[in-house]
Enzyme design. Sequence first.
Site, PDB file in Angstrom:
ATOM      1  N   ASP A 119      10.141  25.127 -51.305  1.00  0.00           N
ATOM      2  CA  ASP A 119      10.690  24.900 -50.257  1.00  0.00           C
ATOM      3  C   ASP A 119      11.892  23.937 -50.065  1.00  0.00           C
ATOM      4  O   ASP A 119      11.385  22.788 -50.705  1.00  0.00           O
ATOM      5  CB  ASP A 119       9.635  24.365 -49.022  1.00  0.00           C
ATOM      6  N   HIS A 120      13.028  24.336 -50.072  1.00  0.00           N
ATOM      7  CA  HIS A 120      14.173  23.581 -50.306  1.00  0.00           C
ATOM      8  C   HIS A 120      14.142  22.268 -49.326  1.00  0.00           C
ATOM      9  O   HIS A 120      15.236  21.497 -49.444  1.00  0.00           O
ATOM     10  CB  HIS A 120      15.439  24.423 -50.178  1.00  0.00           C
ATOM     11  N   ARG A 121      13.372  22.355 -48.288  1.00  0.00           N
ATOM     12  CA  ARG A 121      13.409  21.194 -47.359  1.00  0.00           C
ATOM     13  C   ARG A 121      12.932  19.927 -47.848  1.00  0.00           C
ATOM     14  O   ARG A 121      13.185  18.765 -47.504  1.00  0.00           O
ATOM     15  CB  ARG A 121      12.623  21.531 -46.015  1.00  0.00           C
ATOM     16  N   CYS A 154      12.611  19.012 -51.166  1.00  0.00           N
ATOM     17  CA  CYS A 154      13.488  18.727 -52.520  1.00  0.00           C
ATOM     18  C   CYS A 154      14.484  19.362 -52.814  1.00  0.00           C
ATOM     19  O   CYS A 154      14.886  20.365 -52.248  1.00  0.00           O
ATOM     20  CB  CYS A 154      12.291  18.490 -53.789  1.00  0.00           C
ATOM     21  N   PRO A 177      12.764  27.972 -46.056  1.00  0.00           N
ATOM     22  CA  PRO A 177      14.052  28.029 -46.920  1.00  0.00           C
ATOM     23  C   PRO A 177      13.713  27.985 -48.282  1.00  0.00           C
ATOM     24  O   PRO A 177      13.924  26.857 -48.750  1.00  0.00           O
ATOM     25  CB  PRO A 177      14.888  27.235 -46.329  1.00  0.00           C
TER      26      PRO A 177
END
Length: 475
Positions: free
Chosen positions: A445-447, A449, A272
């Site tokens: 990758d928004h997972r 940070c 994501p």
Amino acid sequence: MAQVLEFKLPDLGEGLTEAEIVRWLVEVGDVVAVDQPVVEVETAKAMVDVPCPYGGVVTARFGAEGTELPVGAPLLTVAVGEPAEDGPADEAGPADSADGRGRSGATEGSGNVLVGYGTSEAPARRRRVRPSDAAPAKAATPAAPPAAPVANGHPRAAEPAAAPARTPGAADGPVPVISPLVRRLARQNGLDLREMTGSGPEGLILRADVEYALRAAAAQGRTGTTAGEPRTQRTTDAPAPAAGTPGVTRVPLKGIRGTVADKLSRSRTEIPDATCWVDADATELMRTRAAMNAAGGPKISVLALLARICTAALARFPELNSSVDTGAREIVQYADVHLGFAAQTDRGLVVPVVRDAHTRDAESLTAEFARLTEAARAGTLTPADLTGGTFTLNNYGVFGVDGSTPIVNHPEAAMLGVGRIVPKPWVHEGELAVRQVVQLSLTFDHRVCDGGTAGGFLRYVANCVEQPAVLLRTL
């Protein structure tokens, strides 16, 4: 008596399972020395010259140029030792024997093949699958026999016959297929191998048989899928133009191009991602580089300065030097920075990796970038040169574009994109002036940070570009 030894495609490492024959370096009848390169192959990682661990006379080659072979498939056979009285083997070689091999005693060779991949033990024998040997459906499928030998690059396979109706009881035993590649080709195109009769020895199904069946089906309008589509989509999706249609060209997704496609698809599917960007005044950075180069010594590249800025930024924001272990549901952070950078080649985009970039100065980074770029263009990068990256720097400005939204290089967590540095109107010290401006973009990758961390990283990079003296704090 000469011993005929079979040399198989070795395990090339890094999880590679197949390779394409690009160019044969020897002919049948040639005398080869131990560790002499005999074939040039292209894997999903790089071009590789494969050396033969045996010395002797080449008696057979397996696979024409352009053929994909799985790891463990025969490449060639070599007659080692004193020749037999009846002369060297004919072009069929030892592959025509009942077990798919010639005579072999103790293996005599270097045991090297490629660095790290030995052949000190004799290759395992491969048992050919016969219709009479059919085992119950629950039994393990026997290993596929070796490919049909070729002489001077031309397969000896007979013209395949059209697929007949399924014979009774065919579902009770294994399907005689020459290699996993043939199985995959049939699976991707929705063909049932049990409905086919192979043209190879003892009914062996060859790649030519599958391709013939596909052409026949296309001619009769019976193919409703493109390669890789599930058969259930036939009634809903319009079929793609068949091969040979005027004005249509099909380019196989294999080798480096295929690997890039797989990684990009996986990145889009699993990560994501989000992107943020900023314009920065690079005038002072360019002045600093000019001053460094004017002082003598090796020239420093802009990419090396940007890499040095990246490593300093990752030291402040280590969350972005990481990957996600989806199975363990953990974020894996790395203390060392192995910096990948995008390099365009005639065979497609590759991402060489600069090891321990955080320990290198601008001069060392410049030299390493130059070495890896030259190797990429020559096709001599090793699998180790192309794996293990923890962060990627993409200088797409060399293509004359200002900005882009990079796709994260899976399984990494972030990529910094750099556009071209061009003169633009800019407010400098309260006045409008022409400055050297660059657009920086960060896809992450928004997972691993949130936007605050990503924005902080990108802002620090921009500050270093605008005021290189900021780097002195971390030197």
